[in-house]
Design an enzyme around this catalytic site. Structure first.
Site, PDB file in Angstrom:
ATOM      1  N   ASN A  12      -1.560 -11.045   8.347  1.00 38.72           N
ATOM      2  CA  ASN A  12      -2.550  -9.996   8.581  1.00 38.72           C
ATOM      3  C   ASN A  12      -3.929 -10.454   8.116  1.00 38.72           C
ATOM      4  O   ASN A  12      -4.096 -10.862   6.950  1.00 38.72           O
ATOM      5  CB  ASN A  12      -2.159  -8.733   7.801  1.00 38.72           C
ATOM      6  CG  ASN A  12      -3.152  -7.604   8.014  1.00 38.72           C
ATOM      7  OD1 ASN A  12      -3.203  -6.997   9.090  1.00 38.72           O
ATOM      8  ND2 ASN A  12      -3.966  -7.320   7.005  1.00 38.72           N
ATOM      9  N   GLU A  13      -4.886 -10.382   9.004  1.00 35.48           N
ATOM     10  CA  GLU A  13      -6.287 -10.668   8.690  1.00 35.48           C
ATOM     11  C   GLU A  13      -6.488 -11.923   7.838  1.00 35.48           C
ATOM     12  O   GLU A  13      -6.992 -11.858   6.707  1.00 35.48           O
ATOM     13  CB  GLU A  13      -6.937  -9.458   7.994  1.00 35.48           C
ATOM     14  CG  GLU A  13      -7.020  -8.247   8.918  1.00 35.48           C
ATOM     15  CD  GLU A  13      -7.850  -7.094   8.334  1.00 35.48           C
ATOM     16  OE1 GLU A  13      -8.182  -7.133   7.138  1.00 35.48           O
ATOM     17  OE2 GLU A  13      -8.164  -6.168   9.091  1.00 35.48           O
TER      18      GLU A  13
ATOM     19  N   HIS B  25       1.050  -9.380   4.532  1.00 39.76           N
ATOM     20  CA  HIS B  25      -0.107  -8.469   4.567  1.00 39.76           C
ATOM     21  C   HIS B  25      -0.785  -8.537   3.193  1.00 39.76           C
ATOM     22  O   HIS B  25      -0.503  -7.712   2.305  1.00 39.76           O
ATOM     23  CB  HIS B  25       0.336  -7.047   4.917  1.00 39.76           C
ATOM     24  CG  HIS B  25      -0.796  -6.140   5.311  1.00 39.76           C
ATOM     25  ND1 HIS B  25      -0.864  -5.478   6.513  1.00 39.76           N
ATOM     26  CD2 HIS B  25      -1.940  -5.793   4.663  1.00 39.76           C
ATOM     27  CE1 HIS B  25      -1.978  -4.757   6.577  1.00 39.76           C
ATOM     28  NE2 HIS B  25      -2.657  -4.937   5.468  1.00 39.76           N
TER      29      HIS B  25
ATOM     30  N   GLN C 273       0.801  -1.225   0.000  1.00 39.95           N
ATOM     31  CA  GLN C 273       0.000   0.000   0.000  1.00 39.95           C
ATOM     32  C   GLN C 273       0.838   1.280   0.000  1.00 39.95           C
ATOM     33  O   GLN C 273       0.324   2.337  -0.338  1.00 39.95           O
ATOM     34  CB  GLN C 273      -0.962  -0.013   1.197  1.00 39.95           C
ATOM     35  CG  GLN C 273      -1.996  -1.120   1.089  1.00 39.95           C
ATOM     36  CD  GLN C 273      -2.894  -1.211   2.311  1.00 39.95           C
ATOM     37  OE1 GLN C 273      -2.566  -1.894   3.263  1.00 39.95           O
ATOM     38  NE2 GLN C 273      -4.023  -0.525   2.304  1.00 39.95           N
TER      39      GLN C 273
HETATM   40  C1  BGC Z   1      -6.286  -4.020   6.092  1.00 44.22           C
HETATM   41  C2  BGC Z   1      -5.626  -2.771   5.520  1.00 44.22           C
HETATM   42  C3  BGC Z   1      -6.708  -1.894   4.912  1.00 44.22           C
HETATM   43  C4  BGC Z   1      -7.640  -1.464   6.023  1.00 44.22           C
HETATM   44  C5  BGC Z   1      -8.737  -0.512   5.575  1.00 44.22           C
HETATM   45  C6  BGC Z   1      -7.584  -3.773   6.800  1.00 44.22           C
HETATM   46  O1  BGC Z   1      -8.490  -4.725   6.350  1.00 44.22           O
HETATM   47  O2  BGC Z   1      -5.381  -4.739   6.866  1.00 44.22           O
HETATM   48  O3  BGC Z   1      -4.671  -3.166   4.582  1.00 44.22           O
HETATM   49  O4  BGC Z   1      -6.157  -0.813   4.225  1.00 44.22           O
HETATM   50  O5  BGC Z   1      -8.252  -2.584   6.587  1.00 44.22           O
HETATM   51  O6  BGC Z   1      -9.571  -1.096   4.636  1.00 44.22           O
END
Ligand code: BGC
Length: 391
Positions: free
Chosen positions: A156-157, A113, A19
């Site tokens: 991440n997530e 990520h 990003q």
């Molecule tokens: C993610 C980020 C994303 C943010 C806002 C999260 O789901 O880890 O990469 O930019 O939310 O959408």
């Protein structure tokens, strides 16, 4: 409003490689963005050029008065071709780690990520037979540059990754109800769980490291009569990922909004409800709900680190309003015994929001032509909260 935070608290801002860095050309997402038939409206391109401008970014974080910085290492750079590890890119990320130390910032490092190397996806992605072994090899390659690092997020997530995978498979491009996603592709979820465990095994070689993963908390809230359905939604999309963290060193909480579940599924908020630039309901209480839910689920022995929370808005005063309310709720949960060790605001910069530059989450704006950074008033306000531990 007034709230007080613990003396030793990690106050930071977060970014993710794809990003902000720019030209992540060996990644799957770069290929996707640049495909002639890509449905993504915008490309990441040079992004914020943080691959080169990271010292400036870290200076901003320090000068604001924050004491930590969350960033991610890009697998596609470290291993641009299967088995070929780039010493130069590893050295780059080591410089970022040391750049944090030099400025008195505690690095919070994420190993994955969302993006993977393009070759990994082409070989079948997370459901390929050797996917977890490949991830383990990558983590092993990264270990030497993590010397001295305390906080490492493996994935991440994972829930978002598995849900996105299901959406792509179904050919869906957007949620029908803001923030409500289909159930995860369970094969992808299982592979990510195994990848997380493999990464933790490798990271155990570094005695200082506390490792965990970060889960997207969706704050499912049941309307009367929909309690069981909401519990089902939460189980598949969130809780199964939280349960994996019961033996981890910490759990990362990420929260932005809520999803209301009625007897027939997710309910679109009223037309006049206040929304952010992502279309999500403006709901700063999401953070308090998320840490309380997470603590109940993983149990009191797993500390929480808020690894993301913030708002996409073009109105910087709204960012202060949202964050102030979110932090007030967080402080309340802490005062009632929830063990939260820190808060990373999403995001340091106005960055590439996975297909679009429009939702601006940054404490700092970035000129897309010159890459000049401008610190917003919200960043100074947040720095003051961090320095005093009060709001
Ligand atoms: C993610 C980020 C994303 C943010 C806002 C999260 O789901 O880890 O990469 O930019 O939310 O959408």
């Amino acid at each position: 409003m007034s709230a007080t935070f613990p003396g030793e608290f990690l106050w930071g801002a977060a970014t993710a490689a794809h990003q902000v860095e720019g030209n992540n050309t060996a990644s799957d997402l770069w290929a996707f963005e640049n495909a002639p038939d890509s449905f993504l409206p915008e490309r990441s391109g040079d992004a914020c050029d943080s691959y080169h401008r990271w010292p400036e970014d870290l200076d901003i974080v320090r000068d604001l008065g924050l004491n930590s910085y969350r960033f991610s290492i890009e697998w596609a750079r470290v291993e641009p071709a299967p088995g070929h590890v780039s010493r130069a890119h590893l050295a780059h990320y080591r410089r970022v780690v040391e750049g944090c130390f030099d400025r008195g910032l505690t690095p919070v490092v994420t190993l994955h990520h969302f993006t993977t190397p393009a070759w990994f996806r082409a070989a079948g992605g997370w459901t390929a037979a050797d996917a977890v072994a490949r991830f383990r090899d990558y983590v092993r390659a990264v270990l030497p540059i993590l010397d001295g690092v305390e906080w490492v997020c493996t994935v991440n997530e994972p829930n978002m990754v598995a849900m996105m995978s299901a959406m792509v498979k179904r050919g869906e491009r957007k949620e029908n109800v803001a923030g409500a996603m289909p159930p995860p592709d369970q094969d992808v979820a299982d592979a990510l769980i195994a990848a997380h465990r493999a990464a933790r095994e490798e990271l155990a070689a570094l005695p200082l490291v506390r490792s965990g993963w970060t889960v997207a908390n969706q704050n499912f809230q049941a309307l009367p009569g929909a309690e069981d359905l909401a519990a089902d939604w939460a189980h598949s999309r969130e809780d199964q990922f939280l349960d994996v963290a019961k033996d981890d060193d910490f759990i990362g909480v990420q929260a932005y909004t809520r999803v209301i579940i009625g007897p027939d599924g997710p309910v679109e908020p009223e037309a006049d409800v206040r929304r952010t630039l992502t279309g999500w309901e403006f709901h700063p209480d999401a953070l308090e709900g998320a840490v309380r839910h997470t603590a109940r689920r993983v149990g009191p022995s797993v500390p929480i680190l808020v690894t993301e929370n913030g708002i996409a808005t073009a109105d910087d005063t709204e960012r202060v309003e949202y964050t102030s309310a979110a932090l007030t709720g967080l402080a309340r949960a802490i005062s009632e015994g929830v063990d939260v060790r820190g808060y990373q605001h999403w995001s340091l910069l106005d960055n590439y929001e996975w297909g679009s530059w429009r939702p601006t989450f940054g404490l700092v704006s970035v000129d897309r032509e010159t890459f000049a950074r401008t610190v917003k008033p919200s960043a100074r306000w947040y720095g003051e909260v961090a320095r005093t531990g009060m709001l």
